[in-house]
Scaffold this active site. Structure first.
Site, short mmCIF file in Angstrom:
data_model
loop_
_atom_site.label_atom_id
_atom_site.label_comp_id
_atom_site.label_asym_id
_atom_site.label_seq_id
_atom_site.Cartn_x
_atom_site.Cartn_y
_atom_site.Cartn_z
N LEU A 214 13.70 -1.04 29.24
CA LEU A 214 14.02 0.19 28.50
C LEU A 214 15.38 0.70 28.97
CD1 LEU A 214 10.56 2.02 28.77
CD2 LEU A 214 11.47 0.85 26.76
N HIS A 215 16.25 0.99 28.03
CA HIS A 215 17.56 1.51 28.43
C HIS A 215 18.17 2.48 27.41
CE1 HIS A 215 18.82 -1.70 25.68
NE2 HIS A 215 19.96 -1.05 25.56
#
Length: 370
Positions: A214-215
């Site tokens: 996740l970014h």
């Protein structure tokens, strides 16, 4: 870079995913040159993203040549990066012109070099053209739209991308459906994938863990909502290990979040061969990355995307990906279906066969005769 006579193509890369996309193209050009091909290339690293992992192990792992030129544009705001790349690439073209500029993907370097090239009347070819998310809040979407609006030739990963370009006004003779160079890289390295050093330490086994990446700002910048996602992941995965290679953006937010599920194991970003080994052997992948959904599709690994849409719809309509949105409540029922054995099997999209770079080079040879 070959020094003989013949049209010179600048191949531009600015961030780690770009090098995975251009690597097969440079190798194919080298192979064609050895058999009498007339095209030359110059690999241009804009310096948009730079780290030791990229310049060392990453190039060595994937057999990517060291760049012929590093513009060393560095970091900064979107505008600062764009300006620095344009100024430095323009200077390169003025000092040593090329006959074409090939850009890939949707990073700032893609757009900036396309603009600089066109203003000097250097034709632009865009690999991964026509991809659209419909979300203008994503910088990548702006980069795609601008790049496609000024490109001469479009290399697409799917028929859907070609339709996007036609709606924009691109003529059929400028659109080439060639497939996906990221998959060229993946298929060429499948047998070389290797477990990361922490494989035994974390007690991992094939099918016995999850991978999370996740970014995106909408998922990771706000500590409260990010924690809700992680708690939902920890609960829905039923105590199985969850391996989470942490992007620098994500790491900053994690520092402010206490009390996270113990099953989530945060690790450093992994080199290509190790990361894709993790992906290939995972029970499923939970991500907000577009590129990873392509790789899971080809490897047949279930994938859950925590976004409201995707610029790669073929990973959903054909592949193993499903769009869950960013609501943590959507994770539990999706994971229940997975554990019940009801996840779709998926298939491999058309022309994602490891030969995309061959098709691209064949087109370039016809467009840029000796």
């Amino acid at each position: 870079m070959s020094r003989e006579a013949g049209p010179l193509i600048d191949i531009v890369a600015g961030a780690r995913p770009n090098f995975m996309k251009v690597g097969p193209i440079t190798r194919t050009l080298e192979a064609r040159k050895a058999k009498g091909g007339h095209l030359r290339y110059r690999l241009v690293h804009t310096g948009q993203h730079y780290d030791a992992r990229m310049s060392g192990d990453f190039f060595a792992q994937l057999g990517i040549p060291e760049p012929d030129v590093n513009l060393e544009a560095g970091s900064g705001t979107q505008a600062e990066q764009t300006a620095a790349i344009m100024v430095r690439y323009e200077r390169l073209l003025l000092e040593s012109p090329s006959q074409a500029c090939l850009v890939v993907g949707d990073v700032t370097s893609t757009m900036a070099c396309a603009i600089a090239a066109q203003k000097l009347k250097v034709p632009v070819a865009h690999v991964e053209a026509g991809i659209r998310s419909g979300d203008w809040a994503m910088p990548e979407e702006i980069n795609r739209i601008v790049t496609d609006s000024i490109s001469n030739w479009f290399f697409t990963t799917s028929p859907w991308a070609g339709e996007n370009l036609r709606r924009q006004g691109a003529e059929d003779e400028r659109i080439f459906f060639v497939g996906n160079t990221m998959i060229d890289t993946l298929l060429a390295n499948l047998e070389r994938l290797r477990p990361p050093p922490f494989w035994d330490e974390l007690g991992l086994s094939s099918g016995g863990y999850f991978v999370v990446t996740l970014h995106r700002p909408s998922n990771v910048d706000a500590a409260a909502s990010f924690k809700q996602l992680l708690v939902a992941i920890g609960g829905g995965t039923r105590g199985m290990p969850v391996v989470f290679p942490v992007h620098p953006r994500t790491a900053k937010t994690l520092e402010a979040i206490p009390g996270l599920p113990r099953s989530i194991r945060f690790v450093e970003p992994q080199p290509y061969l190790e990361f894709n080994y993790l992906t290939r052997h995972a029970r499923a992948v939970i991500t907000d990355s577009g590129g990873i959904t392509e790789e899971t599709t080809v490897m047949g690994v279930p994938c859950m995307t925590l976004r409201d849409g995707t610029e790669r719809p073929e990973t959903v309509s054909v592949g193993t990906n499903e769009i869950l949105g960013a609501d943590p409540a959507a994770l539990a029922p999706a994971l229940d279906r997975l554990f019940a054995g009801h996840w779709k099997k998926g298939a491999i999209p058309e022309k994602w066969d490891g030969r995309t770079s061959e098709r691209i080079v064949a087109v370039l040879e016809s467009l840029l005769p000796a």
